[in-house]
Design an enzyme around this catalytic site. Structure first.
Site, PDB file in Angstrom:
ATOM      1  CG  HIS A  37      -1.836  -1.100   1.377  1.00 19.82           C
ATOM      2  ND1 HIS A  37      -1.698  -2.078   2.339  1.00 19.82           N
ATOM      3  CD2 HIS A  37      -2.950  -1.428   0.679  1.00 19.82           C
ATOM      4  CE1 HIS A  37      -2.688  -2.945   2.235  1.00 19.82           C
ATOM      5  NE2 HIS A  37      -3.453  -2.599   1.230  1.00 19.82           N
ATOM      6  CG  ASP A 150      -5.121  -7.092  -5.992  1.00 24.56           C
ATOM      7  OD1 ASP A 150      -5.522  -8.193  -5.658  1.00 24.56           O
ATOM      8  OD2 ASP A 150      -4.517  -6.323  -5.214  1.00 24.56           O
TER       9      ASP A 150
HETATM   10  P1  AMP Z   1      -6.302  -3.913  -0.648  1.00 23.04           P
HETATM   11  O1  AMP Z   1      -6.207  -3.156   0.636  1.00 23.04           O
HETATM   12  O2  AMP Z   1      -5.834  -5.329  -0.562  1.00 23.04           O
HETATM   13  O3  AMP Z   1      -7.638  -3.752  -1.326  1.00 23.04           O
HETATM   14  O4  AMP Z   1      -5.262  -3.238  -1.627  1.00 23.04           O
HETATM   15  C1  AMP Z   1      -5.332  -1.860  -1.918  1.00 23.04           C
HETATM   16  C2  AMP Z   1      -4.421  -1.566  -3.065  1.00 23.04           C
HETATM   17  O5  AMP Z   1      -3.089  -1.944  -2.712  1.00 23.04           O
HETATM   18  C3  AMP Z   1      -4.797  -2.371  -4.333  1.00 23.04           C
HETATM   19  O6  AMP Z   1      -4.632  -1.543  -5.469  1.00 23.04           O
HETATM   20  C4  AMP Z   1      -3.782  -3.480  -4.314  1.00 23.04           C
HETATM   21  O7  AMP Z   1      -3.496  -3.996  -5.602  1.00 23.04           O
HETATM   22  C5  AMP Z   1      -2.576  -2.770  -3.730  1.00 23.04           C
HETATM   23  N1  AMP Z   1      -1.631  -3.751  -3.188  1.00 23.04           N
HETATM   24  C6  AMP Z   1      -1.882  -4.705  -2.249  1.00 23.04           C
HETATM   25  N2  AMP Z   1      -0.782  -5.458  -2.062  1.00 23.04           N
HETATM   26  C7  AMP Z   1       0.172  -4.982  -2.898  1.00 23.04           C
HETATM   27  C8  AMP Z   1       1.528  -5.329  -3.172  1.00 23.04           C
HETATM   28  N3  AMP Z   1       2.125  -6.335  -2.562  1.00 23.04           N
HETATM   29  N4  AMP Z   1       2.193  -4.602  -4.094  1.00 23.04           N
HETATM   30  C9  AMP Z   1       1.598  -3.564  -4.737  1.00 23.04           C
HETATM   31  N5  AMP Z   1       0.332  -3.187  -4.522  1.00 23.04           N
HETATM   32  C10 AMP Z   1      -0.376  -3.877  -3.613  1.00 23.04           C
END
Ligand code: AMP
Length: 290
Positions: A37, A150
């Protein structure tokens, strides 16, 4: 950093920022913030005048048997992380405020969803699209940052922005990994130590596939077989899918002669993990994705 819990307040702030001619960068998240994030936040900070981060565990994107109730949440930690990374507005909307009643219109994503995570998570991307339409309007973002971890989400959201002429740019950000190669994820906290070690082999399998393509192998079937074999040999996880598709269209290919994604979902006892690699036809990571 200002914490904003109310939608009307967030709309008012965004409207004032727009009037002053400043750009708004937006990072939507479900919280439990980690380096994945913060890499989105850091990039946003470089490119936009103001950084808005939302934390909202969106019930619409969870299926009935998924982990909505036990999804990890830690507002205190997230507030500290956001502050440390120079976030200007941390938007924490309430679920009743976001979804006060049955909506008049329901969104259904028609393309790019019958494969990968969309296949086994019916309605997931409809829920993602719905919350993002609302959040894009509330925050009036000029740029919205999404992680390539994602990658299907990036493809679906880009499709939505193109179809409906949203006045914002989607910025894809490369996957952040642990030193073992394991993609960072809020759900990694559910993994046992042994599962965590095993899970590192998911990325190794994808790297091996990349080398096959660099060496001139153009056959998706053979590459999918090799990735599957490697994960089975090195983990106790159960494979949900290993797919090789065109990217961002997410269509099946008979031969690798375009930009592709190789994507994997593996279930461990502790968590369901996903990972992917996006490559050009020669096996190199395209410039837009590193
Ligand atoms: P989430 O809180 O899981 O919905 O993720 C929020 C954002 O953070 C989304 O755009 C995810 O793709 C991104 N994200 C989560 N994990 C990663 C990671 N390891 N590397 C890059 N972006 C990430």
């Amino acid at each position: 950093m200002q914490i904003v819990r109310n939608i009307t307040d967030m709309e008012g702030i965004a409207s004032e920022l727009k009037k002053s001619g400043k750009t708004i960068g937006f990072v939507p998240t479900m919280g439990y913030l980690h380096e994945g994030h913060t890499s989105l936040i850091d990039q946003c900070k470089k490119e936009a005048d103001y950084v808005v981060v939302s934390i909202f565990v969106n019930p619409l994107q969870f299926g009935p048997n998924e982990d909505f109730d036990r999804y990890p949440r830690d507002e205190q930690h997230d507030t500290a992380v956001a502050q440390e990374h120079g976030v200007d507005y941390l938007f924490l909307p309430d679920v009743h405020d976001m979804y006060p009643q049955k909506t008049n219109i329901e969104l259904t994503v028609k393309r790019r969803t019958d494969v990968l995570c969309g296949k086994n998570r019916p309605g997931h991307f409809d829920g993602v699209a719905t919350v993002l339409v609302k959040l894009f309007h509330i925050t009036r973002a000029d740029y919205a940052y999404f992680g390539l971890k994602d990658a299907q989400q990036v493809a679906v959201v880009q499709g939505m922005v193109d179809d409906f002429n949203f006045p914002l740019s989607i910025i894809p950000v490369p996957t952040v990994r642990e030193s073992s190669g394991l993609a960072k994820s809020s759900r990694n906290v559910y993994l046992s130590k042994s599962e965590r070690n095993q899970a590192a082999h998911i990325f190794k399998a994808l790297q091996q596939a990349q080398h096959f393509i660099i060496d001139g192998n153009k056959n998706p079937v053979m590459i999918i077989e090799e990735v599957t074999k490697f994960i089975k040999q090195n983990t106790d996880g159960s494979i949900e899918y290993v797919e090789l598709l065109s990217y961002p269209e997410l269509e099946r290919v008979d031969e690798i002669n375009q930009q592709i994604i190789i994507a994997v979902a593996v279930h461990f006892e502790g968590a369901r993990l996903i990972d992917n690699i996006i490559l050009d036809k020669n096996g190199n990571i395209p410039e837009a994705y590193f």
